[in-house]
Design a protein around this motif. Structure first.
Motif, mmCIF file in Angstrom:
data_model
loop_
_atom_site.group_PDB
_atom_site.id
_atom_site.type_symbol
_atom_site.label_atom_id
_atom_site.label_comp_id
_atom_site.label_asym_id
_atom_site.label_seq_id
_atom_site.Cartn_x
_atom_site.Cartn_y
_atom_site.Cartn_z
ATOM 1 N N SER A 1 -9.836 5.910 -2.186
ATOM 2 C CA SER A 1 -10.026 6.532 -3.302
ATOM 3 C C SER A 1 -8.711 7.460 -3.695
ATOM 4 N N ALA A 2 -8.344 8.115 -2.782
ATOM 5 C CA ALA A 2 -6.996 9.034 -2.789
ATOM 6 C C ALA A 2 -5.839 8.074 -3.251
ATOM 7 N N GLY A 3 -5.584 6.902 -2.587
ATOM 8 C CA GLY A 3 -4.579 6.011 -2.847
ATOM 9 C C GLY A 3 -4.613 5.473 -4.068
ATOM 10 N N ALA B 1 -5.956 4.363 5.245
ATOM 11 C CA ALA B 1 -7.472 3.682 5.156
ATOM 12 C C ALA B 1 -7.401 2.532 5.875
ATOM 13 N N LEU B 2 -6.194 1.785 5.875
ATOM 14 C CA LEU B 2 -6.298 0.588 6.912
ATOM 15 C C LEU B 2 -6.293 0.828 8.353
ATOM 16 N N GLY C 1 0.780 -1.307 0.019
ATOM 17 C CA GLY C 1 -0.037 0.123 0.123
ATOM 18 C C GLY C 1 0.844 1.243 -0.102
ATOM 19 N N ASN C 2 0.216 2.282 -0.637
ATOM 20 C CA ASN C 2 0.791 3.447 -0.447
ATOM 21 C C ASN C 2 0.341 4.344 0.902
ATOM 22 N N SER D 1 0.498 7.106 -7.961
ATOM 23 C CA SER D 1 1.297 6.057 -8.804
ATOM 24 C C SER D 1 2.260 5.221 -8.065
ATOM 25 N N ASP D 2 3.090 5.821 -7.095
ATOM 26 C CA ASP D 2 3.709 5.077 -6.211
ATOM 27 C C ASP D 2 3.251 4.229 -5.154
ATOM 28 N N LYS D 3 3.290 2.980 -5.533
ATOM 29 C CA LYS D 3 2.381 1.853 -4.505
ATOM 30 C C LYS D 3 3.470 1.784 -3.433
#
Length: 151
Positions: free
Chosen positions: A114-116, A21-22, A14-15, A120-122
């Protein structure tokens, strides 16, 4: 795949937005548990759930950085409000406001996911994501958290 394995993959890949979010997802789960424990009059589990909620809220506040801005101030105000609601629920054994808190966290979780999805960079925080394992009942941070919340 188990819940923990799936979560570990989300954390590792995840980014920064998805990691936030998590945390909101963890808050949702812990607030739901808090409501159940209050209704069952299980003091030990009630206090443990409320402590976890406070720990996650503290972590979210810590990740806001040092800059004084409207987003940070509004976020802190929201987290402090939620902490008061959680404290009142525990003290008064009243779960009437629990569903409202969950709706707030669901909205925030969805917004951060949604933002995540638009980033582009995960692996923006490679040091952080490799050092964290999280489960519904535990969080283990063994890596550097110096870049947490900075993007």
């Amino acid at each position: 795949m188990s819940y923990k394995e799936d979560l570990a993959i989300k954390i590792a890949t995840g980014n920064s937005c998805e990691l936030v979010a998590l945390q909101y997802q963890a808050l949702i789960e812990n607030v739901q548990d808090l409501g159940k424990y209050i209704n069952k009059n299980d003091k030990e589990k009630t206090f443990a759930a409320s402590d976890k909620i406070r720990d996650i809220l503290s972590n979210l506040i810590a990740t806001l950085g040092d800059d004084n801005n409207d987003f940070k101030n509004a976020s802190i105000d929201l987290y402090l409000y939620i902490n008061r609601v959680v404290n009142n629920a525990v003290i008064k054994k009243d779960t009437s406001e629990i569903s409202g808190i969950i709706k707030i966290f669901e909205t925030l979780r969805d917004a951060w996911y949604s933002a995540g999805a638009n980033m582009s960079d995960k692996n923006e925080h490679k040091n952080l994501s490799k050092g964290i394992t999280y489960g519904k009942t535990d969080v283990n941070i063994s890596g550097s958290t110096s870049d947490l919340g900075r993007g």
